[in-house]
Design an enzyme around this catalytic site. Structure first.
Site, mmCIF file in Angstrom:
data_model
loop_
_atom_site.group_PDB
_atom_site.id
_atom_site.type_symbol
_atom_site.label_atom_id
_atom_site.label_comp_id
_atom_site.label_asym_id
_atom_site.label_seq_id
_atom_site.Cartn_x
_atom_site.Cartn_y
_atom_site.Cartn_z
ATOM 1 C CB VAL A 187 -4.109 -3.401 22.368
ATOM 2 C CG1 VAL A 187 -4.882 -2.116 21.808
ATOM 3 C CG2 VAL A 187 -3.197 -4.001 21.832
ATOM 4 C CE LYS A 211 1.099 -4.854 20.225
ATOM 5 N NZ LYS A 211 1.280 -5.677 19.118
ATOM 6 N N GLY A 252 -7.344 -5.627 24.454
ATOM 7 C CA GLY A 252 -6.852 -6.990 23.876
ATOM 8 C C GLY A 252 -5.287 -7.003 24.619
ATOM 9 C CD GLU A 253 -1.972 -9.537 28.040
ATOM 10 O OE1 GLU A 253 -0.653 -9.721 28.677
ATOM 11 O OE2 GLU A 253 -3.023 -9.727 28.832
ATOM 12 N N GLY A 254 -1.724 -9.351 23.341
ATOM 13 C CA GLY A 254 -0.897 -10.181 22.305
ATOM 14 C C GLY A 254 0.210 -10.700 22.930
ATOM 15 N N GLY A 255 1.061 -11.349 21.998
ATOM 16 C CA GLY A 255 2.517 -12.044 22.309
ATOM 17 C C GLY A 255 3.301 -10.958 22.574
ATOM 18 C CG MET A 256 5.629 -9.072 20.528
ATOM 19 S SD MET A 256 6.576 -8.178 19.036
ATOM 20 C CE MET A 256 7.817 -7.410 19.918
ATOM 21 N N GLY A 257 2.621 -7.472 23.470
ATOM 22 C CA GLY A 257 2.031 -6.256 24.390
ATOM 23 C C GLY A 257 0.435 -6.110 24.909
ATOM 24 C CG ASP A 291 2.675 -13.479 13.506
ATOM 25 O OD1 ASP A 291 2.591 -14.637 13.219
ATOM 26 O OD2 ASP A 291 2.640 -12.794 14.591
#
Length: 466
Positions: free
Chosen positions: A24, A39, A17-22, A139
């Site tokens: 995975v 991550k 997956g992909e988030g706001g900061m990096g 968050d």
């Protein structure tokens, strides 16, 4: 990154997956053969020293808590992508096989109260441990709540402490700086004020609201529009949003208290919220209040309603105790019985009506006078064929009181005006048989000897047979 070996140990296999900061990745440890999640910070963010420090703080914050409902961090380091370029920080977490709460809500829309309670109970326990370690998540959102199946049990793992604030450490989010996801942000966080653990309580309330209603409490077209509603608008009560309010059980008051604008009106700690959720998950009929002991609810909406689906876990102090006034002297307290069926209630009602009627009829039958025998039968049964005193026509005439038995045995009968005193050896003349006109004495006629009850013992002589 695919196919590369990070730090000589972690072989990158796939993107998770992909988030706001990096991003995975799924990696395999070459020596252990186990799967892990790695991550890596995004390249554009890696140019900002403050964001790099925030990323590393996430790893340290998660590793410092050590709670089973928080993802475990086992390693961290940095990757050199290109020569002369900044290294990309990374950290290694346990690999989770399951789904996020966000994916579950996109599929199911809403969740039943029992399932919501179990998920939120684990989230609150994990956040309570983080708060005890001086870490505020700040968050919380469905993407950061991961659900893992362990047999029949659903286990929760909290992710992404990227914007976590470590109490007492260097402040990476300054006062006045808004950072987080707007739909789950507390009013004080939206205003850029100083926050504490109650900001996470508000965010958890938004999560519960979304699980029950299928939507977040506030929507707007812009980022600032959502924040404004969080700061100044009250959310619509869950009882009015849900088509079946009874499905909420005792969770309606809990959710609305978490969403209070004033932090002082929310639960004071995650421990209090855990206790309230445990009470809501217990069998129905025991919830008395979700307010802390000795404190009255501050809103009408946080008063719990007694419904069949309200299921609080009552502690020993909240269970009603049997007192001497509740138990009759000499009797043990009765065990609680099952509710009566409709047939039993009808039978009891009929018995309550018929039994008094039967009793009244019985008493009336006992009080009724016995039937009188005909004069002829009474005369036949009497000795010598004489009429008994009870059937004599003298009933209609006042009778003189009978003398005592002892006096009657010693005294001779007094002569009456109609019957002269007898002398021994002299027979009284026999009167003629009365005619029909004179057979029945009148009410005004003087009583005859046959009408007077004998005062002395001995044979009763019928004057007509004399």
């Amino acid at each position: 990154m695919l196919g590369r070996t990070i730090d000589g140990r972690y072989e990158v296999q796939a993107v998770v997956g992909e988030g706001g900061m990096g991003t995975v990745y799924e990696v395999r440890h070459k020596s252990l053969g186990r799967l892990f999640a790695l991550k890596v910070l995004r390249r554009d963010i890696a140019q900002d020293a403050e964001l790099v420090a925030r990323f590393i703080q996430e790893a340290k914050a998660a590793a410092a808590i050590g709670h089973p409902n928080i993802v475990a961090v086992s390693d961290f380091g940095a990757i050199e992508v290109e020569t002369g370029q900044a290294e990309l920080p990374f950290f290694v977490m346990e690999f989770l096989s399951g789904t996020s709460l966000a994916s579950l809500l996109r599929t199911e829309k809403t969740l039943p109260a029992d399932r919501v309670g179990q998920i939120m109970l684990q989230c609150a326990a994990a956040l309570g441990a983080a708060h005890s370690a001086g870490v505020i998540h700040r968050d919380l959102k469905p993407d950061n709540v991961y659900l893992v199946r362990n047999g029949d049990q659903e286990f929760v793992k909290l992710l992404d402490f990227g914007v976590a604030k470590v109490t007492g450490g260097k402040r990476l989010t300054r006062i006045g700086m808004v950072f987080g996801t707007p739909h789950y942000m507390s009013p004080e966080q939206a205003e850029g004020k100083r926050i504490d653990a109650r900001a996470d309580i508000y965010a958890l309330g938004v999560l519960m609201y979304e699980c029950f209603a299928g939507r977040v409490p506030f929507e707007a077209d812009t980022y600032m529009g959502v924040l404004t509603k969080h700061m100044y608008m009250s959310p619509e009560p869950l009882e009015q949003v849900m088509p079946d309010a009874t499905a909420l059980g005792a969770f309606g008051p809990i959710v609305m208290r978490c969403l209070a604008k004033n932090p002082e009106e929310r639960f004071s700690s995650m421990a209090d919220l855990v206790e309230a959720i445990e009470l809501a998950l217990d069998p129905p009929g025991r919830v008395t209040s979700v307010a802390p002991p000795g404190e009255l609810p501050r809103h009408e909406s946080i008063r719990p309603r007694a419904t069949e689906s309200m299921r609080p876990r009552a502690t020993e102090s909240m269970r009603p105790r049997a007192t001497e006034e509740m138990v009759a002297p000499g009797h043990a307290p009765a065990e609680p019985s099952e509710p009566l069926s409709m047939a039993a209630r009808v039978a009891i009602a009929l018995a309550a009506v018929l039994v008094p009627i039967v009793i009244a009829l019985g008493v009336r039958a006992l009080r009724a006078p016995a039937p009188e025998e005909p004069p002829e039968a009474a005369a036949a049964d009497a000795p010598g064929g004489a009429l008994p005193a009870e059937t004599a026509p003298a009933k209609a005439i006042d009778e003189p009181p009978a003398a005592p038995a002892v006096a009657a045995a010693t005294a001779a009968p007094a002569p009456t005006a109609q019957e002269p005193p007898r002398t021994q050896g002299t027979a009284a003349p026999i009167p003629a048989k009365p005619t029909a006109a004179t057979a029945r004495p009148s009410a005004t006629a003087a009583p005859t000897a046959s009408m007077v009850r004998p005062q002395a013992t001995g044979d009763i002589v019928d004057p007509w047979k004399r």
